[in-house]
Design a protein around this motif. Structure first.
Motif, PDB file in Angstrom:
ATOM      1  N   ILE A  60       0.860  -1.188   0.000  1.00 12.52           N
ATOM      2  CA  ILE A  60       0.000   0.000   0.000  1.00 12.52           C
ATOM      3  C   ILE A  60       0.897   1.240   0.000  1.00 12.52           C
ATOM      4  CG2 ILE A  60      -1.735   1.290   1.299  1.00 12.52           C
ATOM      5  CD1 ILE A  60      -2.796  -1.365   0.346  1.00 12.52           C
ATOM      6  N   LYS A  61       0.546   2.205  -0.813  1.00 13.25           N
ATOM      7  CA  LYS A  61       1.263   3.479  -0.824  1.00 13.25           C
ATOM      8  C   LYS A  61       0.352   4.545  -0.226  1.00 13.25           C
ATOM      9  CE  LYS A  61       3.865   4.357  -4.490  1.00 13.25           C
ATOM     10  NZ  LYS A  61       4.225   4.621  -5.902  1.00 13.25           N
ATOM     11  N   PHE A  62       0.914   5.395   0.636  1.00 15.75           N
ATOM     12  CA  PHE A  62       0.147   6.521   1.149  1.00 15.75           C
ATOM     13  C   PHE A  62       1.100   7.658   1.490  1.00 15.75           C
ATOM     14  CE2 PHE A  62       1.454   4.526   5.029  1.00 15.75           C
ATOM     15  CZ  PHE A  62       1.508   5.532   5.981  1.00 15.75           C
ATOM     16  N   ASN A  63       0.552   8.855   1.550  1.00 20.57           N
ATOM     17  CA  ASN A  63       1.359  10.036   1.877  1.00 20.57           C
ATOM     18  C   ASN A  63       1.368  10.238   3.385  1.00 20.57           C
ATOM     19  OD1 ASN A  63       1.935  10.754  -0.774  1.00 20.57           O
ATOM     20  ND2 ASN A  63      -0.060  11.743  -0.982  1.00 20.57           N
ATOM     21  N   LEU A  64       2.509  10.608   3.896  1.00 22.56           N
ATOM     22  CA  LEU A  64       2.656  10.901   5.318  1.00 22.56           C
ATOM     23  C   LEU A  64       3.186  12.319   5.436  1.00 22.56           C
ATOM     24  CD1 LEU A  64       2.768   9.998   8.311  1.00 22.56           C
ATOM     25  CD2 LEU A  64       5.096   9.193   7.847  1.00 22.56           C
ATOM     26  N   ARG A  65       2.481  13.143   6.155  1.00 18.39           N
ATOM     27  CA  ARG A  65       2.911  14.535   6.345  1.00 18.39           C
ATOM     28  C   ARG A  65       3.636  14.642   7.674  1.00 18.39           C
ATOM     29  NH1 ARG A  65      -2.414  17.825   4.306  1.00 18.39           N
ATOM     30  NH2 ARG A  65      -2.785  16.470   2.530  1.00 18.39           N
TER      31      ARG A  65
END
Length: 67
Positions: free
Chosen positions: A2-7
């Motif tokens: 799974i790919k996701f953005n982390l801020r």
């Protein structure tokens, strides 16, 4: 996978990047290892076969003392 953005705040990103480099890992690999360590149950001396994130049962009646 799974790919996701982390801020992350910039200072935290810089610190994490430095820690990953010190550990000779990519930032992604370093973060995956931290998350894996945080979610996998592990044996602890005070909780055999338990997870340290799970509170230990209270002794006695099971209730905390009240003042």
């Amino acid at each position: 996978m799974i790919k996701f953005n982390l801020r992350l705040p910039e200072d935290l990103y810089d610190s994490a990047k430095d820690a990953a480099a010190t550990d000779d890992r990519s930032l992604n690999s370093w973060l995956v290892s931290l998350v894996r360590h945080a979610v996998e149950p592990r044996d602890t001396p005070n909780r055999p076969d338990g997870d340290s994130a799970v509170p230990a049962p209270l002794g006695g009646s099971g209730h905390s003392p009240r003042p």
